[in-house]
Design a protein around this motif. Structure first.
Motif, short mmCIF file in Angstrom:
data_model
loop_
_atom_site.label_atom_id
_atom_site.label_comp_id
_atom_site.label_asym_id
_atom_site.label_seq_id
_atom_site.Cartn_x
_atom_site.Cartn_y
_atom_site.Cartn_z
N THR A 1 9.79 5.82 -5.30
CA THR A 1 9.31 5.33 -4.01
C THR A 1 8.25 4.24 -4.09
N THR A 2 7.72 3.93 -5.25
CA THR A 2 6.60 3.01 -5.36
C THR A 2 7.06 1.56 -5.39
N ALA A 3 6.39 0.74 -4.55
CA ALA A 3 6.65 -0.70 -4.59
C ALA A 3 6.05 -1.28 -5.87
N GLU A 4 6.83 -2.12 -6.54
CA GLU A 4 6.37 -2.72 -7.79
C GLU A 4 6.72 -4.19 -7.82
N TYR B 1 3.73 -13.46 -5.32
CA TYR B 1 4.21 -12.46 -6.28
C TYR B 1 5.68 -12.74 -6.58
N SER B 2 6.16 -12.11 -7.67
CA SER B 2 7.58 -12.20 -8.04
C SER B 2 8.02 -10.89 -8.65
N GLY B 3 9.33 -10.67 -8.69
CA GLY B 3 9.88 -9.46 -9.30
C GLY B 3 9.69 -8.21 -8.48
N GLY B 4 9.68 -8.32 -7.14
CA GLY B 4 9.54 -7.13 -6.30
C GLY B 4 10.78 -6.26 -6.35
N ALA C 1 9.52 -7.83 -1.12
CA ALA C 1 10.73 -8.62 -1.36
C ALA C 1 10.87 -8.90 -2.84
N ALA C 2 11.94 -9.59 -3.21
CA ALA C 2 12.09 -9.98 -4.61
C ALA C 2 10.98 -10.95 -5.01
N ASN C 3 10.73 -11.95 -4.19
CA ASN C 3 9.65 -12.90 -4.38
C ASN C 3 9.03 -13.16 -3.01
#
Length: 557
Positions: free
Chosen positions: A440-443, A474-477, A509-511
């Motif tokens: 469940t954690t956003a990373e 950010y990137s890689g969400g 998001a992804a980015n």
């Protein structure tokens, strides 16, 4: 006319009256003449002499069987005696073949031309020789040898060899008799004698049809070096006032070593007393090397400063200085503004995870050494935070603050907050490190605080106007949702300044860009000091710097 006595019913052997014997020959021309019965190769012809093993002849020699009356006796040796039995009468029996007994020499002598092939090899690997032990000028050699590899051996026996050295004289390389392997193997030469000088001893090797020269370095009996590199000394560990030295040493490089042995040295400190540098006995390298001195003892009370060790070695000298520190004391640990590198996830072993803990020395603190610690986690268990021993160093014109770096290891037992109660350099606080739930954690894979943009102005003592914010790319969400987040502002020196940065709840998001809205009023302006918001999001951490503008000219730090 001769008369013959028939020895065999077949009539093939004759003994004439004059004592001459013929085999298949009624008219022998010498004492014994044997004539082949068939010369067309249709049957075996020849003479078989007595066949004895080398070991049997050794036993005969031990029992005195062969003496003057056996002078000239001939036999065929079926196998060379064992190496330890190649002494006395059998000393020269090194292979299968014909031998005769020589009474004056009291030994068996090989009949050349009758024996099997001599030992041979296709290659002597002289560049791969292994040298064992050390040679010292003027000192009798002991335990020194070299091993010479070969390939293409033919399995034959070989004689013992003794090779006298050239260059440095007085040495001898001895190869015991033995049997060469079929294929690859090695020859072991033992060195004996006393070198007549330092330098290089050369041994010319001729074996199995091959030749090479093996060199051995002969060192001076006393250590010699062309230089001690005191500027390049490597120091390990820290010395602290009134605390016994542990894990403290220094490595002193040297050049032009002569390979000599050296004795143990103990050097008492000057300046700060109570310490000793010990150099264990050892052997110098030929060329470049290093000497390792171990520090022991306890610096005397009230004697912080520099401990000096005067080194005299191999005709060279220099002075090595080691600082002796106080125990470090801090004014404040700021556990509320830690920076976390890496991500902790429930059930996953920590990898490349660390925590930077800000500290302030303050007026009551002092520079010095501190002891490391390993702290097990509470709350979420299964983790350990480790800090290595270190030094807080206060140089002129440098700030009284910095960071401790704790390395996190282990596997968290669940999601939540892992707490680490820290005590270092006289201060304590508890670090709270989040552990995420893998489901469940956003990373994110990257949080670009260096690319953050602040919109609006923050002025000392005036409430922040609406619309002041900062944005972090950010990137890689991973597409997971995240809750609302509030962050208190800080400086490196003092804790919260009175500002809050708020991130509204959302979905990663992804980015993309995270937008934090800033509210509140600064308590103290520090436009020339490091003001920042410590951001911890998606398993990444960084600091977003900001500047506080003074209200009046001349105000500030």
């Amino acid at each position: 006319m001769f008369k013959y006595i028939v020895l065999l019913v077949t009539g093939t052997s004759y003994i004439p009256i004059n004592g001459q014997v013929g085999v298949n020959n009624p008219s022998p021309n010498v004492t014994l003449e044997i004539t082949a019965k068939k010369t067309d190769g249709s049957r075996p012809e020849g003479v078989i002499y007595t066949c004895l093993s080398g070991d049997a002849l050794y036993d005969a020699g031990q029992n005195g069987v062969y003496g003057q009356k056996q002078d000239g006796a001939m036999t065929f040796v079926t196998a060379a005696p064992l190496p330890e039995k190649r002494v006395g009468q059998t000393i020269d029996i090194d292979a299968r073949g014909y031998y005769y007994y020589d009474y004056p020499a009291n030994k068996w002598i090989k009949m050349h031309g009758f024996n099997t092939a001599a030992a041979a090899a296709t290659t002597l690997n002289c560049t791969e020789v292994t040298r064992i032990g050390n040679l010292r000028y003027g000192i009798a050699t002991s335990g020194v040898s070299f091993e010479l590899p070969y390939s293409g051996g033919n399995g034959s026996n070989y004689n013992a060899q003794e090779i006298v050295s050239t260059g440095v004289m007085g040495l001898k390389a001895t190869l015991p008799a033995g049997t060469i392997a079929v294929g690859s193997g090695k020859l072991t030469f033992t060195i004996s004698g006393t070198p007549d000088r330092a330098g290089t001893a050369t041994f010319p090797i001729d074996f199995g049809g091959k030749h090479c020269e093996i060199t051995m370095v002969v060192a001076n009996p006393n250590p010699v070096a062309t230089g001690l590199n005191c500027a390049g000394v490597i120091k390990r560990g820290y010395l602290t006032e009134e605390i016994a030295a542990s894990g403290v040493s220094f490595e002193l490089p040297y050049s032009g070593g002569n390979g000599a042995d050296y004795s143990m040295q103990e050097i008492v400190s000057a300046g700060v007393m109570g310490l000793k540098a010990t150099l264990p006995a050892g052997t110098m390298a030929v060329g470049n090397g290093k000497l390792t001195f171990i520090i022991s003892g306890t610096p005397q009370p009230n004697s912080t400063g520099v401990a000096k060790f005067l080194i005299n070695f191999a005709g060279k000298s220099c002075e090595i200085s080691l600082n002796v520190w106080l125990n470090a004391r801090l004014g404040h640990l700021n556990c509320k503004n830690i920076a976390i590198t890496g991500t902790l996830t429930a059930g996953v072993a920590a990898s490349a995870v660390s925590v930077s803990l800000p500290y302030v020395m303050g007026d009551a603190g002092n520079a010095g050494t501190y002891k490391g610690e390993s702290i097990p986690s509470t709350g979420v268990t299964g983790l350990t935070a480790t800090l290595a021993d270190g030094l807080i160093y206060q140089a002129q014109n440098l700030p009284y603050w910095g960071d401790f770096t704790y390395t996190i290891s282990g596997t968290p037992a669940g999601a939540g907050i892992a707490n680490f109660p820290i005590t270092v350099a006289g201060q304590s606080c508890t670090m709270a490190v989040p552990v995420g739930n893998p489901n469940t954690t956003a990373e994110v894979s990257n949080l670009n605080c260096t690319g953050s943009v602040i919109t609006g102005t923050i002025t000392d003592g005036i409430p922040v106007a609406a619309g002041v914010k900062f944005e972090i790319p950010y990137s890689g969400g991973n597409g997971k949702s995240y809750p609302e987040q509030s962050i208190l502002s800080s400086t490196i020196v003092l804790y919260p300044q009175g500002l809050t940065a708020k991130l509204a709840a959302g979905t990663i998001a992804a980015n993309g860009i995270l937008t934090y809205t800033i509210t509140g009023t600064t308590l103290i302006s520090r436009p020339l000091v490091g003001n920042f918001f410590p951001v911890n999001f998606g398993g990444k951490n960084c600091r977003v710097p900001f500047t506080v503008t003074p209200r009046r000219p001349g105000d500030g730090f």
